[in-house]
Scaffold this motif. Structure first.
Motif, PDB file in Angstrom:
ATOM      1  N   LYS A 147      41.135  40.409  39.006  1.00  0.00           N
ATOM      2  CA  LYS A 147      40.231  41.306  39.742  1.00  0.00           C
ATOM      3  C   LYS A 147      39.656  42.347  38.778  1.00  0.00           C
ATOM      4  CE  LYS A 147      41.342  39.490  43.718  1.00  0.00           C
ATOM      5  NZ  LYS A 147      40.468  38.576  44.375  1.00  0.00           N
ATOM      6  N   TRP A 151      39.736  47.890  40.801  1.00  0.00           N
ATOM      7  CA  TRP A 151      40.410  47.536  42.047  1.00  0.00           C
ATOM      8  C   TRP A 151      41.866  47.969  41.940  1.00  0.00           C
ATOM      9  CZ3 TRP A 151      38.897  42.489  44.925  1.00  0.00           C
ATOM     10  CH2 TRP A 151      37.514  42.453  45.101  1.00  0.00           C
ATOM     11  N   GLU A 175      37.030  42.696  48.875  1.00  0.00           N
ATOM     12  CA  GLU A 175      36.867  41.238  48.872  1.00  0.00           C
ATOM     13  C   GLU A 175      36.079  40.740  50.090  1.00  0.00           C
ATOM     14  OE1 GLU A 175      40.812  42.013  50.918  1.00  0.00           O
ATOM     15  OE2 GLU A 175      39.725  42.845  49.250  1.00  0.00           O
TER      16      GLU A 175
END
Length: 192
Positions: A147, A151, A175
């Protein structure tokens, strides 16, 4: 001569600099501005009282939050909620205490780990204010390998210290995000 007491009225954007959100949906680009509240004079205080009051702090230290939801409102604007909380707490607790959506479709008790850092369903995107957060933990490094660097897992992220001040812009459920937007500071202009 007396001192002027000021009172803030208007929208609860707790920052002194206006903010502008630009976002793109599939059909168009829209610009939003969140400006500072208007200040008006309430009363004056004689000089003898003003020196004692100047030494007291105005407000206790707190961190300001702008939570941006992953879906747009019916008019095509992002759903932004402004909140304020003391530092030194986990981001998960702050979001749940302020009734902010954290888990989305994983909100049922059997679908998340309730803050243990084992499921990875409390992901958020930190748009601004990374310096107020603790570094990534080992559990975060494990769950967020693929990611983006901004994040975080809300259950593993501690927001500052109890005396921290600043602004934190959080994208909820990154997401599931159905639109793109950008964030920029707009310097205040002098009004005649």
């Amino acid at each position: 001569m007396g001192t002027l007491q000021l009172s803030i009225h208007g929208l609860a954007t707790t920052s002194s600099v206006p903010r502008k959100f630009n976002f793109r949906s599939r059909s168009s680009t829209t610009h939003l501005r969140f400006s500072t509240p208007k200040i008006r004079a309430v009363s004056t205080v004689p000089d003898s009282e003003s020196t004692a009051k100047d030494k007291e702090p105005d407000e206790p230290p707190a961190v300001d939050f702008a939570f941006v939801h992953s879906v747009l409102l019916p008019d095509g604007t992002p759903d932004v909620h402004f909140r304020r909380a003391c530092g030194g707490q986990k981001l998960r607790d702050i979001m749940l205490d302020n009734n902010m959506e954290l888990y989305g479709p994983y909100g049922r008790p059997l679908l998340n780990c309730a803050g243990g850092g084992t499921c990875g369903t409390c992901m958020v995107e930190v748009v601004e204010g990374k310096e107020l957060l603790t570094p990534r933990t080992d559990k975060e490094k494990e769950h967020l390998k693929k990611k983006p660097k901004n994040w975080r897992l809300a259950c593993q992220t501690i927001v500052g210290k109890p005396d921290s001040k600043g602004l934190l812009v959080i994208q909820q459920l990154p997401e599931w995000k159905a639109h793109e937007w950008s964030y920029e500071k707009i310097l205040p202009t002098e009004e005649p």
